[in-house]
Design an enzyme around this catalytic site. Sequence first.
Site, PDB file in Angstrom:
ATOM      1  CD  GLU A  24      -1.686  -2.335   1.789  1.00  0.00           C
ATOM      2  OE1 GLU A  24      -0.487  -2.687   1.759  1.00  0.00           O
ATOM      3  OE2 GLU A  24      -2.596  -3.040   2.249  1.00  0.00           O
ATOM      4  CE  LYS A  30      -5.706  -8.870  25.503  1.00  0.00           C
ATOM      5  NZ  LYS A  30      -6.890  -8.061  25.242  1.00  0.00           N
ATOM      6  CD1 TRP A  55      -1.594  -6.059  24.123  1.00  0.00           C
ATOM      7  CD2 TRP A  55      -1.910  -7.787  22.748  1.00  0.00           C
ATOM      8  NE1 TRP A  55      -2.888  -6.003  23.670  1.00  0.00           N
ATOM      9  CE2 TRP A  55      -3.112  -7.052  22.830  1.00  0.00           C
ATOM     10  CE3 TRP A  55      -1.877  -8.937  21.934  1.00  0.00           C
ATOM     11  CZ2 TRP A  55      -4.265  -7.407  22.134  1.00  0.00           C
ATOM     12  CZ3 TRP A  55      -3.025  -9.288  21.234  1.00  0.00           C
ATOM     13  CH2 TRP A  55      -4.191  -8.531  21.345  1.00  0.00           C
TER      14      TRP A  55
HETATM   15  P1  AMP Z   1       3.533  -6.606   1.934  1.00  0.00           P
HETATM   16  O1  AMP Z   1       2.500  -5.660   1.534  1.00  0.00           O
HETATM   17  O2  AMP Z   1       3.310  -7.989   1.440  1.00  0.00           O
HETATM   18  O3  AMP Z   1       4.906  -6.122   1.621  1.00  0.00           O
HETATM   19  O4  AMP Z   1       3.469  -6.756   3.528  1.00  0.00           O
HETATM   20  C1  AMP Z   1       3.571  -5.647   4.357  1.00  0.00           C
HETATM   21  C2  AMP Z   1       3.723  -6.101   5.773  1.00  0.00           C
HETATM   22  O5  AMP Z   1       4.922  -6.843   5.939  1.00  0.00           O
HETATM   23  C3  AMP Z   1       3.824  -4.975   6.774  1.00  0.00           C
HETATM   24  O6  AMP Z   1       2.569  -4.466   7.130  1.00  0.00           O
HETATM   25  C4  AMP Z   1       4.520  -5.666   7.948  1.00  0.00           C
HETATM   26  O7  AMP Z   1       3.605  -6.386   8.753  1.00  0.00           O
HETATM   27  C5  AMP Z   1       5.423  -6.647   7.249  1.00  0.00           C
HETATM   28  N1  AMP Z   1       6.793  -6.107   7.175  1.00  0.00           N
HETATM   29  C6  AMP Z   1       7.390  -5.516   6.131  1.00  0.00           C
HETATM   30  N2  AMP Z   1       8.659  -5.191   6.433  1.00  0.00           N
HETATM   31  C7  AMP Z   1       8.866  -5.575   7.715  1.00  0.00           C
HETATM   32  C8  AMP Z   1       9.966  -5.511   8.621  1.00  0.00           C
HETATM   33  N3  AMP Z   1      11.143  -5.011   8.259  1.00  0.00           N
HETATM   34  N4  AMP Z   1       9.780  -5.988   9.862  1.00  0.00           N
HETATM   35  C9  AMP Z   1       8.606  -6.517  10.251  1.00  0.00           C
HETATM   36  N5  AMP Z   1       7.544  -6.616   9.447  1.00  0.00           N
HETATM   37  C10 AMP Z   1       7.662  -6.154   8.193  1.00  0.00           C
END
Ligand code: AMP
Length: 539
Positions: free
Chosen positions: A330, A438, A443
Amino acid sequence: MLGLMMDMPLLVSSLLRHAAANHAEVEIVSRTVEGPVHRYTYADAHRRAQRMANALTALGVQPGDRIGTIAWNGYRHYEVWFGTSGMGAVCHTMNPRLHPDQIAYLLNHAEDRYVFVDLTFLPLIEQAAPRAPALQGVVVMTDRAHMPDTTLANAICYEELLDGQGDAFEWPVFDENTASSLCYTSGTTGHPKGVLYSHRATLLHSYAIAMPSMMCLSDRESVLPVVPMFHANAWGIPYAATMTGAKQVMPGPLLDGKSLWEMLDGEKVTFSAGVPTIWHGLLAYMRENGKRLDSMQRMVIGGSAAPRSMIEALDREFGIEARHGWGMTEMSPVGAINTLKPWMLDLPEAEQPDILAKQGRPPFGVEMMIEGDDGTPQPHDGVAQGELKVRGPWVCRAYFKNEGAEAHRDGWFGTGDVATVDADGYMQIVDRKKDMIKSGGEWISSIDLEDLAMRHPDIAQAAVIGIAHPKWDERPLLLVTAAPGRNPQRNEVLQFLESKVAKWWVPDEMIVVDSFPIGGTGKILKTDLRETYRDFRFP
Ligand code: AMP
């Protein structure tokens, strides 16, 4: 009073036109599905993207039409991107690891008129295409000699499609807010939602990620995005590399440690980007075979949390600067990348990884807010946590066809991630909202536990999920894969964790697994793990 500057729209076509004019001789190198490595230049790519635009016009494609792709990172995919967006149509990248039912859903939802597929994905499209009545043709991205037999009624050979076309195409000039590409979120719950990027957002994002404290792209770099072009436009790297005239290296279908190392070393790659699972494979290969990457300067690790042990290993064992990054489909997708501030470089070496393990600071163009449970903005003190909300010119303001409207409120986009931001502006993801555990009303962060577990020498990868518990609601279950030649022991690992976290955070059980289910974008599929261990009960 208005300024007196020219009102020239920011268009994707101008990136490649600029590269062809100013970096004509710079190479784009691709590992092909057919086998050989293909090389050509920005000048060649621009000519062929213009042919592509002519070919699409000849097929009757109109501005605004959606053109699907199911393809690896490679030069033909790159031509389709620029040809499609450049002529005013919308390039819709699809994740080839989806089920044929899901591909059929996407073809229909996006109303794709044509779809371009690599040879690898012919069986997939043969199953999905007959269920997409609006689809007029499937272009197989190969030459006549490699054209396979197919059950598709309307298969077109890519090279034949281009053959009859001229090299010149006058890129049209239109509103920069026009849609340029479309990418669906992974949709782990419910149907995936479409994110419709604009030309303006794509170009502003390119400027931003090229900056020194982001990816530091320029014509001095040789860039290999391991992250696929179907995962949020390969994090925008093919656009930003084109903007800066960087050499581009496309790994095609071979993403194992050995193949990647060969491409990275052979093409003297200086910058790369991908998810942690990919770097696990590369690190294991380099360690086992005594290899190094002498040209490599920087790597961005993102998409899921980069283990601190990986950041340290890249730096200390291999002399490569690991930059942790965070983003979302997004957000075009980059929201933050981690580099140290100048004064932090003087901190004792042992303290730096604590900062580098955070997800990083936003570039100009992304604003962040932490929203508490009561809906109020929380202080940026590194402690207060809440849902991370973002806004900026390359953050989506609504999903395609207006689905999932609840994520957008008061001009902010709710990421679904729980995070903190410290006084220096470093954001740290605590967890995805839905992955948090939880326990007794409090958390527990699965990401923190996984990171700590991966510091244990016997553990390669770790995933923590919540398991229903009669007394505490949920308790953490630790799943691990063994490091090469190691045999992780439950009691020993849990004791190791006990020395690092509050007692009630320590998982109730550890299970060693052979491998983890990995999703289309290379992330561990927690939804699958939760399903597999749904009936698991703690001893
Ligand atoms: P996507 O749209 O498939 O790239 O997924 C996005 C989601 O990936 C984010 O909302 C996070 O939950 C997770 N995400 C992306 N980068 C990281 C990161 N460096 N550390 C932890 N979660 C991440």
